[in-house]
Design a protein around this motif. Structure first.
Motif, mmCIF file in Angstrom:
data_model
loop_
_atom_site.group_PDB
_atom_site.id
_atom_site.type_symbol
_atom_site.label_atom_id
_atom_site.label_comp_id
_atom_site.label_asym_id
_atom_site.label_seq_id
_atom_site.Cartn_x
_atom_site.Cartn_y
_atom_site.Cartn_z
ATOM 1 N N VAL A 10 5.071 -12.675 -16.613
ATOM 2 C CA VAL A 10 4.234 -12.283 -17.742
ATOM 3 C C VAL A 10 4.336 -10.786 -18.027
ATOM 4 O O VAL A 10 3.811 -10.302 -19.027
ATOM 5 C CB VAL A 10 2.758 -12.691 -17.527
ATOM 6 C CG1 VAL A 10 2.627 -14.213 -17.512
ATOM 7 C CG2 VAL A 10 2.184 -12.081 -16.273
ATOM 8 N N GLY A 11 5.008 -10.051 -17.147
ATOM 9 C CA GLY A 11 5.198 -8.621 -17.357
ATOM 10 C C GLY A 11 6.192 -8.064 -16.360
ATOM 11 O O GLY A 11 6.388 -8.641 -15.294
ATOM 12 N N SER A 12 6.836 -6.956 -16.733
ATOM 13 C CA SER A 12 7.788 -6.303 -15.842
ATOM 14 C C SER A 12 7.567 -4.794 -15.939
ATOM 15 O O SER A 12 7.420 -4.260 -17.040
ATOM 16 C CB SER A 12 9.221 -6.657 -16.231
ATOM 17 O OG SER A 12 10.127 -6.116 -15.290
ATOM 18 N N TYR A 13 7.565 -4.116 -14.773
ATOM 19 C CA TYR A 13 7.206 -2.701 -14.733
ATOM 20 C C TYR A 13 8.161 -1.936 -13.831
ATOM 21 O O TYR A 13 8.727 -2.483 -12.895
ATOM 22 C CB TYR A 13 5.760 -2.541 -14.240
ATOM 23 C CG TYR A 13 4.801 -3.324 -15.106
ATOM 24 C CD1 TYR A 13 4.282 -2.762 -16.258
ATOM 25 C CD2 TYR A 13 4.469 -4.644 -14.802
ATOM 26 C CE1 TYR A 13 3.429 -3.483 -17.080
ATOM 27 C CE2 TYR A 13 3.614 -5.365 -15.613
ATOM 28 C CZ TYR A 13 3.101 -4.785 -16.756
ATOM 29 O OH TYR A 13 2.276 -5.509 -17.566
ATOM 30 N N GLU A 14 8.301 -0.641 -14.110
ATOM 31 C CA GLU A 14 9.222 0.207 -13.349
ATOM 32 C C GLU A 14 8.636 0.673 -12.020
ATOM 33 O O GLU A 14 9.376 1.000 -11.109
ATOM 34 C CB GLU A 14 9.624 1.419 -14.186
ATOM 35 C CG GLU A 14 10.489 1.075 -15.374
ATOM 36 C CD GLU A 14 10.874 2.306 -16.172
ATOM 37 O OE1 GLU A 14 10.716 3.438 -15.663
ATOM 38 O OE2 GLU A 14 11.335 2.133 -17.302
ATOM 39 N N SER A 15 7.304 0.726 -11.920
ATOM 40 C CA SER A 15 6.685 1.185 -10.678
ATOM 41 C C SER A 15 5.595 0.218 -10.242
ATOM 42 O O SER A 15 5.029 -0.516 -11.069
ATOM 43 C CB SER A 15 6.083 2.592 -10.848
ATOM 44 O OG SER A 15 4.925 2.535 -11.652
ATOM 45 N N TYR A 16 5.289 0.280 -8.949
ATOM 46 C CA TYR A 16 4.219 -0.569 -8.424
ATOM 47 C C TYR A 16 2.877 -0.171 -9.033
ATOM 48 O O TYR A 16 2.041 -1.021 -9.322
ATOM 49 C CB TYR A 16 4.165 -0.477 -6.900
ATOM 50 C CG TYR A 16 3.049 -1.313 -6.324
ATOM 51 C CD1 TYR A 16 3.175 -2.694 -6.257
ATOM 52 C CD2 TYR A 16 1.866 -0.730 -5.894
ATOM 53 C CE1 TYR A 16 2.142 -3.479 -5.759
ATOM 54 C CE2 TYR A 16 0.833 -1.495 -5.399
ATOM 55 C CZ TYR A 16 0.973 -2.871 -5.332
ATOM 56 O OH TYR A 16 -0.055 -3.643 -4.855
ATOM 57 N N THR A 37 0.806 -12.904 -9.149
ATOM 58 C CA THR A 37 1.594 -12.370 -8.038
ATOM 59 C C THR A 37 2.398 -11.178 -8.543
ATOM 60 O O THR A 37 2.915 -11.213 -9.657
ATOM 61 C CB THR A 37 2.579 -13.438 -7.499
ATOM 62 O OG1 THR A 37 1.853 -14.602 -7.149
ATOM 63 C CG2 THR A 37 3.345 -12.943 -6.296
ATOM 64 N N ILE A 38 2.513 -10.145 -7.724
ATOM 65 C CA ILE A 38 3.396 -9.012 -8.030
ATOM 66 C C ILE A 38 4.594 -9.124 -7.094
ATOM 67 O O ILE A 38 4.421 -9.196 -5.879
ATOM 68 C CB ILE A 38 2.698 -7.657 -7.817
ATOM 69 C CG1 ILE A 38 1.492 -7.517 -8.736
ATOM 70 C CG2 ILE A 38 3.684 -6.507 -8.038
ATOM 71 C CD1 ILE A 38 0.660 -6.265 -8.478
ATOM 72 N N ILE A 39 5.786 -9.130 -7.677
ATOM 73 C CA ILE A 39 7.000 -9.253 -6.866
ATOM 74 C C ILE A 39 7.915 -8.062 -7.161
ATOM 75 O O ILE A 39 8.287 -7.820 -8.314
ATOM 76 C CB ILE A 39 7.746 -10.573 -7.146
ATOM 77 C CG1 ILE A 39 6.873 -11.754 -6.735
ATOM 78 C CG2 ILE A 39 9.089 -10.595 -6.410
ATOM 79 C CD1 ILE A 39 7.496 -13.102 -6.948
ATOM 80 N N GLY A 40 8.262 -7.334 -6.115
ATOM 81 C CA GLY A 40 9.220 -6.233 -6.236
ATOM 82 C C GLY A 40 10.625 -6.765 -6.026
ATOM 83 O O GLY A 40 10.859 -7.557 -5.114
ATOM 84 N N SER A 41 11.553 -6.317 -6.849
ATOM 85 C CA SER A 41 12.939 -6.791 -6.756
ATOM 86 C C SER A 41 13.895 -5.629 -6.505
ATOM 87 O O SER A 41 13.583 -4.485 -6.817
ATOM 88 C CB SER A 41 13.341 -7.503 -8.042
ATOM 89 O OG SER A 41 12.500 -8.608 -8.266
ATOM 90 N N ASP A 131 7.785 -7.305 -11.064
ATOM 91 C CA ASP A 131 7.436 -8.344 -12.032
ATOM 92 C C ASP A 131 6.046 -8.885 -11.703
ATOM 93 O O ASP A 131 5.715 -9.103 -10.534
ATOM 94 C CB ASP A 131 8.444 -9.494 -11.985
ATOM 95 C CG ASP A 131 9.823 -9.067 -12.451
ATOM 96 O OD1 ASP A 131 9.895 -8.224 -13.364
ATOM 97 O OD2 ASP A 131 10.810 -9.573 -11.904
ATOM 98 N N VAL A 132 5.253 -9.087 -12.744
ATOM 99 C CA VAL A 132 3.957 -9.739 -12.593
ATOM 100 C C VAL A 132 4.158 -11.182 -13.026
ATOM 101 O O VAL A 132 4.619 -11.443 -14.144
ATOM 102 C CB VAL A 132 2.874 -9.045 -13.443
ATOM 103 C CG1 VAL A 132 1.561 -9.815 -13.362
ATOM 104 C CG2 VAL A 132 2.684 -7.609 -12.986
ATOM 105 N N LEU A 133 3.865 -12.093 -12.118
ATOM 106 C CA LEU A 133 4.045 -13.508 -12.384
ATOM 107 C C LEU A 133 2.692 -14.202 -12.367
ATOM 108 O O LEU A 133 1.756 -13.734 -11.722
ATOM 109 C CB LEU A 133 4.962 -14.136 -11.336
ATOM 110 C CG LEU A 133 6.356 -13.506 -11.317
ATOM 111 C CD1 LEU A 133 6.692 -13.040 -9.935
ATOM 112 C CD2 LEU A 133 7.355 -14.466 -11.837
#
Length: 153
Positions: A10-16, A37-41, A131-133
């Motif tokens: 539902v969203g994607s971000y450059e930083s935590y 859920t917040i997932i770092g890739s 990414d926010v899922l």
């Protein structure tokens, strides 16, 4: 992404911090964040070199660490002190013994490395993006709220 990893994006971000702010916004809007859920890739380890390691630094760091442990032990032993001077004496004794043993163990630890690692550093694992899922049933509402949040920011 499959459901076990958190649902649909539902969203994607450059930083935590940005991803965390987005989820905080969802929470402020009374969104059921237990579905998020917040997932770092693309993880990478970043090690920041702070300075050169010397005998003095090794012994100083050991002494400081030992002093804290000694203070803790002195406070614990001070519980059983009968007088105020005995209490202060147990704290100072614990502090002094911890300081000496810490300095000795700091020096021993540095000697064991034999110059293999003559620097101090901190390291952390960071992701290239976050990414926010969300569970599929709540994804559309989350996207609406995050779109409004993006327009505000």
């Amino acid at each position: 992404m499959s459901m076990p990893l958190g649902g649909v994006q539902v969203g994607s971000y450059e930083s935590y911090a940005q991803a965390q702010a987005a989820v905080d916004h969802l929470s402020d809007q009374k969104f059921p964040v237990e579905n998020v859920t917040i997932i770092g890739s693309d993880l990478r380890q970043v090690e920041r070199v702070l300075g050169r390691m010397t005998w003095g630094r090794a012994m100083g760091a050991g002494a400081a660490s030992g002093a804290w442990w000694g203070l803790f032990v002195g406070l614990l032993l001070g519980i059983f002190a009968v007088t105020g001077t005995a209490w202060i004496g147990s704290i100072l004794t614990g502090l002094l013994i911890g300081l000496v043993f810490g300095a000795v163990f700091g020096a021993l630890g540095y000697a064991v490395t034999r110059g293999q690692r003559d620097f101090t550093s901190t390291s952390q694992v960071v992701a290239s993006h976050y990414d926010v899922l969300c569970e599929a049933g709540h994804a559309e509402r989350a996207r609406e709220l995050l779109a409004r949040f993006a327009l505000r920011g």
